[in-house]
Enzyme design. Sequence first.
Site, short mmCIF file in Angstrom:
data_model
loop_
_atom_site.label_atom_id
_atom_site.label_comp_id
_atom_site.label_asym_id
_atom_site.label_seq_id
_atom_site.Cartn_x
_atom_site.Cartn_y
_atom_site.Cartn_z
N CYS A 1 0.64 -33.92 10.29
CA CYS A 1 -0.61 -33.22 10.57
C CYS A 1 -0.57 -31.78 10.06
CB CYS A 1 -0.93 -33.27 12.06
SG CYS A 1 0.35 -32.65 13.13
N HIS A 2 0.63 -31.25 9.82
CA HIS A 2 0.75 -29.89 9.29
C HIS A 2 0.20 -29.79 7.87
CE1 HIS A 2 4.47 -31.92 8.04
NE2 HIS A 2 4.45 -31.12 6.99
N GLU B 1 8.02 -27.50 2.14
CA GLU B 1 7.67 -28.65 1.31
C GLU B 1 7.32 -28.23 -0.11
OE1 GLU B 1 4.80 -31.28 3.07
OE2 GLU B 1 6.01 -31.55 4.87
N ASN C 1 -1.87 -35.65 17.74
CA ASN C 1 -0.76 -36.36 17.10
C ASN C 1 0.54 -36.11 17.87
OD1 ASN C 1 1.20 -37.42 15.36
ND2 ASN C 1 1.10 -35.66 13.99
N TYR D 1 -9.66 -31.40 6.67
CA TYR D 1 -10.11 -32.32 7.70
C TYR D 1 -11.24 -33.19 7.14
CZ TYR D 1 -7.43 -29.43 10.91
OH TYR D 1 -6.41 -28.77 11.53
#
Length: 159
Positions: free
Chosen positions: A121-122, A148, A113, A90
Amino acid sequence: MDYVQTIKTPVGDLKIEATVHQLTRVSILAEVNVRDRRNHITERCADRLEAYFKGHWSLSEEESTPIGTPFQQAVWKVLLTIPYGQTVSYAWVASQMGKPTAVRAVANAIGKNPIAILVPCHRVIGSNGKLTGYAGGLETKAWLLQHEAKKRPSNLSDK
């Protein structure tokens, strides 16, 4: 909501919402009681999400800008710069905005979001490397990050 489409994914059913002009929300559903009323925007989004879950991701496609305050939109634009398969804090997002002391405000905007996965945002985690809040649940956030990491294209550079 003008148009809605649901799709089944490895993290559960996703609901895609759009107006006639733009994507407005992608959310993870606890239960599906939605009747699809699709348009070209929901179908394009569904195609992108299905490709994502198969491990294909195109950074060249233009994303919809979610509806929000100017500050929220600025935060969400920074999220779009986080490379596939990477995580940031963040504090990193706040520093990218030139507001290094606005970490709490950034976290609040990230939590609002409305377009899950496509506005990633993950990919934002705590400065200590731990997973922090996610509207779809921490288990879902962990799954997305692991997905990912396994499918990360080799042509992407690290941030």
